[in-house]
Write a protein that holds these residues in place. Structure first.
Motif, PDB file in Angstrom:
ATOM      1  N   PHE A 292       0.808  -1.213   0.000  1.00 36.27           N
ATOM      2  CA  PHE A 292       0.000   0.000   0.000  1.00 36.27           C
ATOM      3  C   PHE A 292       0.844   1.266   0.000  1.00 36.27           C
ATOM      4  CE2 PHE A 292      -2.466  -3.310   2.254  1.00 36.27           C
ATOM      5  CZ  PHE A 292      -3.548  -3.400   1.389  1.00 36.27           C
ATOM      6  N   PHE A 296      -4.247   3.240   2.018  1.00 36.98           N
ATOM      7  CA  PHE A 296      -4.514   1.857   1.642  1.00 36.98           C
ATOM      8  C   PHE A 296      -4.852   1.725   0.154  1.00 36.98           C
ATOM      9  CE2 PHE A 296      -5.159   2.197   6.166  1.00 36.98           C
ATOM     10  CZ  PHE A 296      -4.341   1.164   6.612  1.00 36.98           C
ATOM     11  N   MET A 298      -3.500   0.512  -3.415  1.00 35.64           N
ATOM     12  CA  MET A 298      -2.516  -0.477  -3.842  1.00 35.64           C
ATOM     13  C   MET A 298      -1.355   0.170  -4.587  1.00 35.64           C
ATOM     14  SD  MET A 298      -2.754  -3.833  -3.311  1.00 35.64           S
ATOM     15  CE  MET A 298      -1.940  -4.509  -4.731  1.00 35.64           C
ATOM     16  N   LYS A 342      -6.862  -6.193  -2.066  1.00 36.46           N
ATOM     17  CA  LYS A 342      -5.499  -6.466  -2.495  1.00 36.46           C
ATOM     18  C   LYS A 342      -5.556  -7.177  -3.841  1.00 36.46           C
ATOM     19  CE  LYS A 342      -5.585  -8.915   1.113  1.00 36.46           C
ATOM     20  NZ  LYS A 342      -6.911  -8.414   1.574  1.00 36.46           N
TER      21      LYS A 342
END
Length: 494
Positions: A292, A296, A298, A342
């Motif tokens: 990250f 948060f 990616m 994710k």
């Protein structure tokens, strides 16, 4: 060339593409079903012929995913999609209700704007091109800058294939000089009638703020619950197949695994047997720090990467042949980074006491960035399926890889790379988007009830004055009371 000149050229190119595609679309709107089907068949043919080269180009340009899986996605977005949409009626009279005397006629929306993500660039461009033509719309793509070459090539192939089969020139366009200004220009230009946005939350929100109809889809944060009656080897196999498919780049892929205490050890052993590696808390923190950026979101360097690449980047040693990294988490939110989406080969792992606790955890995870999207459950208990059907998602995927299930590859859902999240997820639809979402429906309605004369019911003066049809005056009540008293007296005399 400085940025100012580039931005000017980008905006001008966008305006030209929109004008050309809109002109082409007004011509395509006159085509019949046979003409449209001929065009789509050629698009499918060309997509198949170039599935491998487009997949290689996408991996080379973005670094995301795997060539063999992108080949599958390109074929799924063309050949499989075509078989599903072929019988759809999107032109002319699509329904004639003889009882209610309503005739429904399909009309195209007009010119579409297609926003393409870097994670699935060629397959999404192919898919959106085909569903646009099926509904007699033109489309202009705004590609992600990180996937410009492969998106541009996919769009060119689709346009050339369509034109070769009889479509008007420039029916499918793609910005070759992408910029924030060009994207905003395309969103707001008069020629565009609807936006189909597939991408990050910010892009989807911008599409809905453009002041015109939009179909935007937000992120998924899919929890996968392995319930105590599940076939554990099969459940783990499905999750591994899904999470490793194109290295987890599809938003319907699992993000967290939830198991009950009574089966925790058995599930963990099965994951290890099938190529999963359970990280230590320290290793989990190292990996999370790499995944990250800026909170948060990616990191582009970690999206769609193999477990080996992620482990090497984080400086941790993993066994040869490891396919997925798993990190145990004790909660949801900022202190537990793996509780977020994710799009890569990393899973959060949770242990709960029972299904009620699993329910609560699923809701927390979904509200942490995936509400409305999808939920996966592995169970042999249908009643349990229906309990989880109450969760705030629009795809409850049972005993199947959620990646393949969500897009309609392993389930009966509509084949799609645009998965609506409904109003819960800020989307205008909860469906897998198909050509039927890209048409207007005109209705011819015959009169079936006679209202030629005034049939409005009339009310008495007392009722009208009271303001309520059930109101009774005091005099009326006393009259009834008196009548009852007289009746009782007469009975007494007898």
């Amino acid at each position: 060339m400085d940025n100012f000149d580039y931005d000017l050229q980008s905006v001008q190119e966008t305006r030209n593409l929109a004008r050309q595609a809109k002109l082409a679309q007004t011509q395509l709107a006159k085509f019949n079903s046979e003409q449209i089907d001929k065009i789509i068949r050629n698009m499918v043919k060309v997509a198949g012929e170039n599935a491998a080269s487009l997949a290689k180009l996408a991996v080379e340009e973005t670094g995301f995913g795997k060539v063999e899986d992108k080949i599958f996605k390109n074929n799924f977005a063309s050949a499989e999609l075509y078989e599903f949409i072929k019988p759809m009626q999107t032109i002319g009279i699509i329904k004639d209700d003889k009882v209610n005397r309503i005739i429904e006629i399909a009309e195209p929306v007009g010119l579409l704007m297609g926003i393409i993500p870097s994670t699935n660039p060629t397959s999404t461009a192919i898919y959106k091109s085909i569903i646009a033509i099926k509904s007699r719309n033109g489309i202009v793509f705004s590609p992600h800058p990180a996937a410009l070459k492969c998106t541009l090539q996919a769009a060119r192939l689709m346009n050339d294939a369509a034109v070769a089969a009889g479509a008007p020139a420039n029916i499918i366009g793609c910005i070759s000089k992408p910029s924030k200004d060009s994207t905003n220009e395309l969103m707001k230009c008069d020629e565009v009638a609807m936006i189909i946005a597939t991408g990050g939350s910010a892009m989807v929100k911008a599409a809905y703020s453009a002041g015109k109809p939009a179909l935007g889809v937000g992120p998924g944060n899919v929890p996968a619950y392995i319930e105590r009656t599940a076939d554990i080897p099969k459940a783990v196999k499905n999750i591994m197949a899904s999470k490793t498919f194109d290295n987890g780049t599809i938003c319907a892929s699992e993000q967290s695994v939830i198991v009950e205490e009574c089966m925790r050890d058995q599930v963990m052993e099965e994951f290890r047997r099938q190529g999963g590696y359970f990280m230590t808390p320290a290793e989990t923190n190292l990996v999370a720090a790499k995944l990250f950026v800026g909170g948060f979101a990616m990191s582009g360097k970690m999206v769609g990467r193999s477990a080996a690449v992620i482990a090497d980047s984080a400086g941790i040693a993993i066994p040869p042949g490891t396919k997925v990294l798993l990190g145990e988490q004790q909660g949801v939110g900022k202190e537990y980074p793996l509780s977020y989406e994710k799009l890569t080969t990393v899973l959060a792992f949770y242990t709960v006491k029972d299904w009620q606790e699993a329910c609560e955890l699923c809701i927390k995870l979904l509200n942490n960035g995936g509400v409305g999207h999808s939920l996966s459950i592995h169970t042999e208990n249908h009643e349990m399926v229906m309990k989880f059907a109450e969760k705030p998602v629009f795809r409850i995927l049972v005993n199947t890889p959620s990646t393949h299930g969500g897009v309609g590859a392993s389930t009966g859902l509509s084949p799609s790379f645009t998965l609506g999240c409904g109003t819960w997820g800020g989307s205008a639809t909860s469906d897998n988007v198909t050509p039927m979402h890209l048409i207007n429906i005109k209705r011819v309605a015959y009169g079936i009830k006679d209202f030629s004369e005034n049939t409005t019911p009339s009310y008495s003066a007392s009722v009208a004055q009271s303001g309520s049809p059930s109101a009774i005056s005091d005099d009326q009540i006393m009259n009834v009371v008196n009548e009852v008293i007289l009746l009782l007296k007469k009975r007494g005399d007898n």
